[in-house]
Design a protein around this motif. Structure first.
Motif, PDB file in Angstrom:
ATOM      1  N   GLY A 238       0.782  -1.229   0.000  1.00 35.89           N
ATOM      2  CA  GLY A 238       0.000   0.000   0.000  1.00 35.89           C
ATOM      3  C   GLY A 238       0.815   1.282   0.000  1.00 35.89           C
ATOM      4  O   GLY A 238       0.264   2.368  -0.140  1.00 35.89           O
ATOM      5  N   LEU A 239       2.129   1.192   0.145  1.00 35.74           N
ATOM      6  CA  LEU A 239       2.961   2.399   0.145  1.00 35.74           C
ATOM      7  C   LEU A 239       3.378   2.753  -1.280  1.00 35.74           C
ATOM      8  O   LEU A 239       3.510   1.888  -2.146  1.00 35.74           O
ATOM      9  CB  LEU A 239       4.211   2.183   1.009  1.00 35.74           C
ATOM     10  CG  LEU A 239       3.989   1.926   2.488  1.00 35.74           C
ATOM     11  CD1 LEU A 239       5.331   1.749   3.192  1.00 35.74           C
ATOM     12  CD2 LEU A 239       3.197   3.057   3.134  1.00 35.74           C
ATOM     13  N   ARG A 240       3.586   4.029  -1.489  1.00 36.36           N
ATOM     14  CA  ARG A 240       4.089   4.501  -2.789  1.00 36.36           C
ATOM     15  C   ARG A 240       5.609   4.346  -2.786  1.00 36.36           C
ATOM     16  O   ARG A 240       6.289   4.838  -1.896  1.00 36.36           O
ATOM     17  CB  ARG A 240       3.690   5.953  -3.006  1.00 36.36           C
ATOM     18  CG  ARG A 240       2.181   6.094  -3.188  1.00 36.36           C
ATOM     19  CD  ARG A 240       1.656   7.527  -3.223  1.00 36.36           C
ATOM     20  NE  ARG A 240       2.586   8.597  -3.403  1.00 36.36           N
ATOM     21  CZ  ARG A 240       2.732   9.318  -4.529  1.00 36.36           C
ATOM     22  NH1 ARG A 240       1.994   9.059  -5.579  1.00 36.36           N
ATOM     23  NH2 ARG A 240       3.589  10.311  -4.581  1.00 36.36           N
ATOM     24  N   LEU A 241       6.115   3.650  -3.801  1.00 35.34           N
ATOM     25  CA  LEU A 241       7.538   3.336  -3.867  1.00 35.34           C
ATOM     26  C   LEU A 241       8.254   4.169  -4.928  1.00 35.34           C
ATOM     27  O   LEU A 241       7.731   4.378  -6.018  1.00 35.34           O
ATOM     28  CB  LEU A 241       7.739   1.855  -4.187  1.00 35.34           C
ATOM     29  CG  LEU A 241       7.105   0.847  -3.240  1.00 35.34           C
ATOM     30  CD1 LEU A 241       7.310  -0.572  -3.761  1.00 35.34           C
ATOM     31  CD2 LEU A 241       7.687   0.996  -1.840  1.00 35.34           C
ATOM     32  N   ALA A 242       9.439   4.602  -4.589  1.00 26.55           N
ATOM     33  CA  ALA A 242      10.359   5.231  -5.541  1.00 26.55           C
ATOM     34  C   ALA A 242      11.509   4.247  -5.720  1.00 26.55           C
ATOM     35  O   ALA A 242      12.230   3.956  -4.764  1.00 26.55           O
ATOM     36  CB  ALA A 242      10.868   6.561  -5.005  1.00 26.55           C
ATOM     37  N   LEU A 243      11.653   3.704  -6.930  1.00 29.47           N
ATOM     38  CA  LEU A 243      12.627   2.637  -7.148  1.00 29.47           C
ATOM     39  C   LEU A 243      13.586   2.970  -8.280  1.00 29.47           C
ATOM     40  O   LEU A 243      13.235   3.707  -9.205  1.00 29.47           O
ATOM     41  CB  LEU A 243      11.908   1.327  -7.487  1.00 29.47           C
ATOM     42  CG  LEU A 243      10.989   0.749  -6.423  1.00 29.47           C
ATOM     43  CD1 LEU A 243      10.348  -0.537  -6.931  1.00 29.47           C
ATOM     44  CD2 LEU A 243      11.733   0.507  -5.125  1.00 29.47           C
ATOM     45  N   PRO A 244      14.783   2.375  -8.205  1.00 27.80           N
ATOM     46  CA  PRO A 244      15.689   2.496  -9.348  1.00 27.80           C
ATOM     47  C   PRO A 244      15.140   1.703 -10.528  1.00 27.80           C
ATOM     48  O   PRO A 244      14.338   0.783 -10.344  1.00 27.80           O
ATOM     49  CB  PRO A 244      17.000   1.881  -8.836  1.00 27.80           C
ATOM     50  CG  PRO A 244      16.704   1.218  -7.551  1.00 27.80           C
ATOM     51  CD  PRO A 244      15.356   1.637  -7.096  1.00 27.80           C
TER      52      PRO A 244
ATOM     53  N   VAL B 281       8.583   5.921  -0.302  1.00 33.95           N
ATOM     54  CA  VAL B 281       9.725   5.280   0.344  1.00 33.95           C
ATOM     55  C   VAL B 281      10.496   4.472  -0.698  1.00 33.95           C
ATOM     56  O   VAL B 281       9.975   4.205  -1.788  1.00 33.95           O
ATOM     57  CB  VAL B 281       9.305   4.347   1.516  1.00 33.95           C
ATOM     58  CG1 VAL B 281       8.663   5.153   2.635  1.00 33.95           C
ATOM     59  CG2 VAL B 281       8.380   3.239   1.037  1.00 33.95           C
ATOM     60  N   THR B 282      11.710   4.086  -0.358  1.00 31.99           N
ATOM     61  CA  THR B 282      12.511   3.237  -1.229  1.00 31.99           C
ATOM     62  C   THR B 282      13.309   2.285  -0.375  1.00 31.99           C
ATOM     63  O   THR B 282      13.346   2.409   0.857  1.00 31.99           O
ATOM     64  CB  THR B 282      13.435   4.058  -2.146  1.00 31.99           C
ATOM     65  OG1 THR B 282      13.968   3.199  -3.164  1.00 31.99           O
ATOM     66  CG2 THR B 282      14.560   4.720  -1.373  1.00 31.99           C
TER      67      THR B 282
END
Length: 182
Positions: free
Chosen positions: A129-135, A178-179
């Motif tokens: 459910g969290l918004r992810l910032a990923l490479p 988050v990442t």
């Protein structure tokens, strides 16, 4: 004819002297270039210190560093565009010689007030459910994150992707994303 022969011998002697000097330089590692491909994570951890120590001891060595994702690094080494590659979580390949593997722990990174970051011990199941910032998928870290998400049966909501870890860190420090980084 004698003069032509003399000129020919003199030119060859100069070429031989230059060749011997180049061999001696290589032998003593006094001059030359090292083409290195590295993941961004190494450029903000151990690589600058390592290069500084080498440069101090071998000032004639020039470094040519290209930064990219793990797959990019592996491709550059495989194609001969770089002699050395530093890649994290890179899959094995037939066209490479793997010298060492260093296990990495992933850490949850986000704004210091983010509820998920406040926990002492975060689990991958907490990412649901969290918004992810990923490479991007060029990074070995991304492969690790996706494997862990599958293992814990968590569907990640990828809200942001980048090939810059620095940008990802900035985004998560200013948003609710988050990442996971080493």
């Amino acid at each position: 004819v004698g003069k032509e022969l003399y000129i020919y011998i003199e030119e060859n002697n100069r070429n031989i002297d230059a060749l011997l000097q180049r061999i001696e330089d290589i032998d003593e590692l006094r001059h030359g270039a090292v083409r290195l491909a590295s993941v961004e994570g190494a450029t903000i951890s151990f690589l600058p210190d390592l290069m500084a120590r080498i440069s101090e001891g071998l000032p004639g060595i020039r470094f040519e560093v290209v930064v990219g994702g793990s797959n990019d690094v592996a491709d550059r080494v495989g194609s001969g565009d770089s002699e050395i590659g530093i890649a994290l979580n890179c899959p094995s390949r037939d066209d490479h010689v793997l010298r060492t593997r260093i296990p990495q722990t992933l850490h949850l990174v986000g704004h210091r007030h983010h509820p998920a970051v406040q926990k002492d011990l975060a689990a991958f199941s907490d990412l649901a459910g969290l918004r992810l910032a990923l490479p991007t998928r060029q990074f070995g870290i991304r492969r690790l994150i996706e494997q862990a998400l599958r293992l814990h049966q968590v569907e990640g909501h990828i809200a942001f992707e980048s090939d810059s870890l620095l940008l990802i860190k900035q985004i998560v420090s200013q948003t609710d994303m988050v990442t996971c980084l080493p």
